[in-house]
Design an enzyme around this catalytic site. Sequence first.
Site, mmCIF file in Angstrom:
data_model
loop_
_atom_site.group_PDB
_atom_site.id
_atom_site.type_symbol
_atom_site.label_atom_id
_atom_site.label_comp_id
_atom_site.label_asym_id
_atom_site.label_seq_id
_atom_site.Cartn_x
_atom_site.Cartn_y
_atom_site.Cartn_z
ATOM 1 N N SER A 41 -32.953 40.437 -0.086
ATOM 2 C CA SER A 41 -31.655 40.295 -0.758
ATOM 3 C C SER A 41 -30.560 40.399 0.294
ATOM 4 O O SER A 41 -30.838 40.469 1.488
ATOM 5 C CB SER A 41 -31.498 41.349 -1.836
ATOM 6 O OG SER A 41 -31.375 42.595 -1.210
ATOM 7 N N GLU A 85 -20.381 30.097 0.745
ATOM 8 C CA GLU A 85 -20.911 29.447 -0.469
ATOM 9 C C GLU A 85 -20.588 30.302 -1.680
ATOM 10 O O GLU A 85 -20.476 31.527 -1.564
ATOM 11 C CB GLU A 85 -22.444 29.340 -0.372
ATOM 12 C CG GLU A 85 -22.924 28.355 0.643
ATOM 13 C CD GLU A 85 -24.408 28.554 0.970
ATOM 14 O OE1 GLU A 85 -25.135 29.179 0.173
ATOM 15 O OE2 GLU A 85 -24.812 28.089 2.041
ATOM 16 N N LYS A 94 -21.461 32.434 -4.775
ATOM 17 C CA LYS A 94 -22.638 33.245 -5.089
ATOM 18 C C LYS A 94 -22.905 33.116 -6.589
ATOM 19 O O LYS A 94 -22.155 33.631 -7.416
ATOM 20 C CB LYS A 94 -22.381 34.701 -4.714
ATOM 21 C CG LYS A 94 -23.549 35.625 -5.025
ATOM 22 C CD LYS A 94 -23.313 36.964 -4.357
ATOM 23 C CE LYS A 94 -24.223 38.082 -4.795
ATOM 24 N NZ LYS A 94 -25.339 37.826 -5.617
ATOM 25 N N ASP A 149 -24.558 33.537 -10.174
ATOM 26 C CA ASP A 149 -25.071 34.729 -10.841
ATOM 27 C C ASP A 149 -26.169 34.343 -11.833
ATOM 28 O O ASP A 149 -25.921 34.171 -13.024
ATOM 29 C CB ASP A 149 -23.908 35.424 -11.560
ATOM 30 C CG ASP A 149 -24.293 36.802 -12.033
ATOM 31 O OD1 ASP A 149 -25.358 37.308 -11.620
ATOM 32 O OD2 ASP A 149 -23.522 37.381 -12.826
ATOM 33 N N ARG A 199 -38.588 35.824 -7.740
ATOM 34 C CA ARG A 199 -38.483 36.772 -6.652
ATOM 35 C C ARG A 199 -39.447 37.948 -6.831
ATOM 36 O O ARG A 199 -40.016 38.442 -5.859
ATOM 37 C CB ARG A 199 -37.039 37.257 -6.640
ATOM 38 C CG ARG A 199 -36.731 38.256 -5.641
ATOM 39 C CD ARG A 199 -35.421 38.893 -6.072
ATOM 40 N NE ARG A 199 -35.271 40.118 -5.359
ATOM 41 C CZ ARG A 199 -34.674 40.189 -4.197
ATOM 42 N NH1 ARG A 199 -34.149 39.112 -3.677
ATOM 43 N NH2 ARG A 199 -34.602 41.321 -3.576
ATOM 44 N N TYR A 239 -30.062 26.817 -1.870
ATOM 45 C CA TYR A 239 -29.190 27.171 -0.753
ATOM 46 C C TYR A 239 -29.886 27.678 0.508
ATOM 47 O O TYR A 239 -29.239 28.182 1.411
ATOM 48 C CB TYR A 239 -28.159 28.199 -1.205
ATOM 49 C CG TYR A 239 -28.729 29.327 -2.043
ATOM 50 C CD1 TYR A 239 -29.653 30.216 -1.523
ATOM 51 C CD2 TYR A 239 -28.325 29.478 -3.371
ATOM 52 C CE1 TYR A 239 -30.171 31.236 -2.292
ATOM 53 C CE2 TYR A 239 -28.845 30.496 -4.146
ATOM 54 C CZ TYR A 239 -29.768 31.375 -3.598
ATOM 55 O OH TYR A 239 -30.279 32.380 -4.362
ATOM 56 N N LYS A 293 -22.574 33.073 5.498
ATOM 57 C CA LYS A 293 -23.756 32.915 6.354
ATOM 58 C C LYS A 293 -23.339 32.413 7.730
ATOM 59 O O LYS A 293 -22.437 31.582 7.836
ATOM 60 C CB LYS A 293 -24.717 31.880 5.740
ATOM 61 C CG LYS A 293 -25.202 32.251 4.356
ATOM 62 C CD LYS A 293 -26.051 31.147 3.730
ATOM 63 C CE LYS A 293 -26.477 31.594 2.329
ATOM 64 N NZ LYS A 293 -27.156 30.550 1.567
ATOM 65 N N LYS A 296 -18.756 40.630 -3.293
ATOM 66 C CA LYS A 296 -18.820 40.584 -4.760
ATOM 67 C C LYS A 296 -17.437 40.786 -5.362
ATOM 68 O O LYS A 296 -16.724 41.725 -5.002
ATOM 69 C CB LYS A 296 -19.731 41.703 -5.274
ATOM 70 C CG LYS A 296 -21.182 41.468 -4.917
ATOM 71 C CD LYS A 296 -21.989 41.117 -6.134
ATOM 72 C CE LYS A 296 -22.800 42.297 -6.596
ATOM 73 N NZ LYS A 296 -23.711 41.993 -7.662
ATOM 74 N N CYS A 333 -25.007 50.089 -46.106
ATOM 75 C CA CYS A 333 -24.228 48.878 -45.913
ATOM 76 C C CYS A 333 -22.757 49.137 -46.263
ATOM 77 O O CYS A 333 -22.460 49.650 -47.339
ATOM 78 C CB CYS A 333 -24.783 47.756 -46.797
ATOM 79 S SG CYS A 333 -23.774 46.267 -46.728
ATOM 80 N N CYS A 389 -21.940 46.938 -49.617
ATOM 81 C CA CYS A 389 -22.564 47.097 -50.925
ATOM 82 C C CYS A 389 -23.276 48.435 -51.097
ATOM 83 O O CYS A 389 -23.786 48.733 -52.175
ATOM 84 C CB CYS A 389 -23.535 45.947 -51.204
ATOM 85 S SG CYS A 389 -25.058 46.072 -50.252
ATOM 86 N N CYS A 394 -28.992 44.726 -43.957
ATOM 87 C CA CYS A 394 -28.791 45.122 -45.346
ATOM 88 C C CYS A 394 -29.765 44.263 -46.156
ATOM 89 O O CYS A 394 -29.708 43.041 -46.114
ATOM 90 C CB CYS A 394 -27.353 44.840 -45.776
ATOM 91 S SG CYS A 394 -27.174 44.902 -47.575
ATOM 92 N N CYS A 417 -25.070 41.416 -52.032
ATOM 93 C CA CYS A 417 -24.097 41.924 -51.056
ATOM 94 C C CYS A 417 -23.068 40.813 -50.777
ATOM 95 O O CYS A 417 -23.430 39.743 -50.271
ATOM 96 C CB CYS A 417 -24.859 42.330 -49.795
ATOM 97 S SG CYS A 417 -23.822 42.982 -48.495
HETATM 98 S S1 IVH Z 1 -28.662 33.345 0.308
HETATM 99 C C1 IVH Z 1 -31.827 35.771 2.765
HETATM 100 N N1 IVH Z 1 -26.844 32.027 -1.085
HETATM 101 O O1 IVH Z 1 -27.640 36.493 -4.417
HETATM 102 C C2 IVH Z 1 -30.661 35.176 2.077
HETATM 103 N N2 IVH Z 1 -27.992 33.827 -2.153
HETATM 104 O O2 IVH Z 1 -27.465 39.272 -3.439
HETATM 105 C C3 IVH Z 1 -30.975 34.540 0.792
HETATM 106 N N3 IVH Z 1 -27.364 34.139 -4.516
HETATM 107 O O3 IVH Z 1 -31.049 37.064 -3.829
HETATM 108 C C4 IVH Z 1 -29.878 34.475 -0.164
HETATM 109 N N4 IVH Z 1 -25.914 32.479 -4.632
HETATM 110 O O4 IVH Z 1 -30.378 35.433 -5.729
HETATM 111 C C5 IVH Z 1 -27.741 33.040 -1.085
HETATM 112 N N5 IVH Z 1 -25.258 30.729 -2.224
HETATM 113 C C6 IVH Z 1 -26.155 31.730 -2.205
HETATM 114 C C7 IVH Z 1 -26.396 32.508 -3.364
HETATM 115 C C8 IVH Z 1 -27.320 33.569 -3.291
HETATM 116 C C9 IVH Z 1 -26.506 33.456 -5.295
HETATM 117 C C10 IVH Z 1 -28.154 35.315 -4.969
HETATM 118 C C11 IVH Z 1 -29.621 35.276 -4.555
HETATM 119 C C12 IVH Z 1 -29.806 36.462 -3.679
HETATM 120 C C13 IVH Z 1 -28.697 37.362 -4.099
HETATM 121 C C14 IVH Z 1 -28.328 38.298 -2.990
#
Ligand code: IVH
Length: 671
Positions: free
Chosen positions: A83, A113, A115, A117, A136, A225, A288, A312, A406, A409, A424, A430
Amino acid sequence: MNQAEAQVRIAELREQLHTYNHNYYVLSQPSISDYDFDMLLNELITLEKKFPEFNDPNSPSQRVGSDINLEFNQVEHKYPMLSLGNTYSEEEIRDFENRIKKLIDGDVEYVCELKYDGTSISLTYQNGKLVQAVTRGDGVKGDDVTANVKTIRSVPLQLSGKGYPKEFEIRGEILMPFAVFNDLNEEREEIGEAPFANPRNAASGTLKMQNSSVVAKRKLDCYLYYLLGKEIPTRNHYSNLLAAKDWGFKIPANTAICKNIDEVIAFIKEWDENRDSLPVPVDGIVIKVNSLDMQEELGFTAKSPRWAISYKYKAERVSTKLEKVTYQVGRTGSITPVANLTAVLLAGTTVKRASLHNADIIQNLDLHENDTVYVEKGGEIIPKIVGVEISERSAEAQAIKYIEECPECGSNLVRKEGEANHYCPNDMGCPPQIKGKIEHFISRRAMDFDGLGEETIDLLFQKGLIKNIADLYSLTKEDIIPLERMGDKSAERILTSIENSKQVPYERVLYALGIRYVGITVAKKLAKAIPSIDKLAASTLEELIEVDEIGVKIAESIVEYFSGEYHQNLIAQLKEFGLQLERKIVENENASNTLEGLSIVISGSFSKFSRDELKEMIELHGGKNVSSISKKTSFLLAGEKVGPSKFEKVEKLGIGIKTEDEFLEMIGMHS
Ligand code: IVH
């Protein structure tokens, strides 16, 4: 068609469908109508059934999933799924850069990039074909969810272009767009199922479902990604992403290359404001190092790479006071607790209420009277309470005690084992359940009454004029005109729409009845398998479970519905009033060979029957429905809005055109 011809046609169809699919789901540029797409897909499925020797696990036909129950195999990841470190401030981002600068000399370029969710996934491709998709899991081992992932339209089953490595992995995020999430939850609540808490849970829950044909309907999306393998095309992360895009993958949108950390910080700020407008959930930015050589130099800690980090966003959160908890009763009797809050401004709207969903949520929050609570709003429609400020709780405050009766009723509530919600049980007495059932009955997707809304239903109910859905059919003009804001005209409109509803096809009537767990999709399946309400009412639990996609829970609910005298009487009354309580086309009863030897193309939209029904009729009368116009086509069955190119083609080939009415006349179905 002989074997050799079939092989050629199958290959042709697969290639076309892969392209149309990519245009639609990855590039967002549809290049064919949904209908024509379905027709090609159906042709392929039929050919594959007839010539199983040409089966291919990566055929576009795999997108529809199957009913086979999956037991997920555990698979070890070739490269562990790590992660990312989380950061929440500019300072922490600068610390990240400082750590890099200690190990790398010179300028470092970053890629920012979105992120996403959702839930992470690792895909393996061999010779351009998707061979495995693994969750994962614990990072070392995950579940093999290949069959489910194949149903996600933006995941390429077969890569395009050239230059992809013989074998590689690509990792990314599977997610559920907000629109799909909101629709899904609406439908779940409508049929009495507990809603998902957020799009992430919905995505991961869906991915672990045992029936891939249900996954196919949930419309998941997937962004990729991260490329892994021995023959990755370039030494630059961003260029690799672009290569992956050329092979057919959907890569993160709005990705930016930043020359330094100040540009990274500017990007983060920009998206904090803009991310609300995205159609999918994004909870931060991933930063990255662009150069793979530098990435290798930086390496990994035990948990995460040193070359990447996530920032975040804090979900917008405000605190306010809980004034009281009230309880709503839905049409199926399901109870929803609602937090009534002191009004507070959140993400541009005033929030006064938040759904608490069920008793467990209240218990987990340990909610007390007058608590100060934290409220958050994501891209979802309804704000939610995410926590309680215990330090502000007075010593005398009592824990919120879930009601036992309820609120409408007074009946004792029940909670079935394994279910999240209380119910209920007084469904016939009701008031909100009675009114809710009538409102559902007349709603757009059900009987689609024009001119009649919630308010009028409420008035009619209060005046004692309607107690159930059958009563609607004995309403008179004299009943309606005295109601508030009703004139002669509106009364007539209501009566006409009541009369017209007698033509609504059986599957929608079945949905309109409001049997718990019978949503529109289930109703369609049932109507197809069991052609009349009498047969449905007489079906046993075992017979119902035999039907495609009908599980024990739905089957039990259907049996329970028809076992009571009340519903039996209700159905008898609806029958008296002339509603459609059986499928119009009953297999084999009306069959003929009127259309034998004819190849018929259907195009446009029709008023009396759906395309599927027309297709069924063609087959029932010995004809063949084909997808594209050729010399061999006998005639075009044309509805409204047929494209001009179709007409041109028909004219050029001298092929006849028939309207819906003319067609119905041909097969003796004209009224
Ligand atoms: S790169 C080793 N790029 O965020 C690096 N992760 O908190 C691999 N995620 O486990 C992750 N968007 O599930 C990467 N553009 C993005 C992402 C991303 C969402 C998630 C992914 C990761 C988690 C890490």
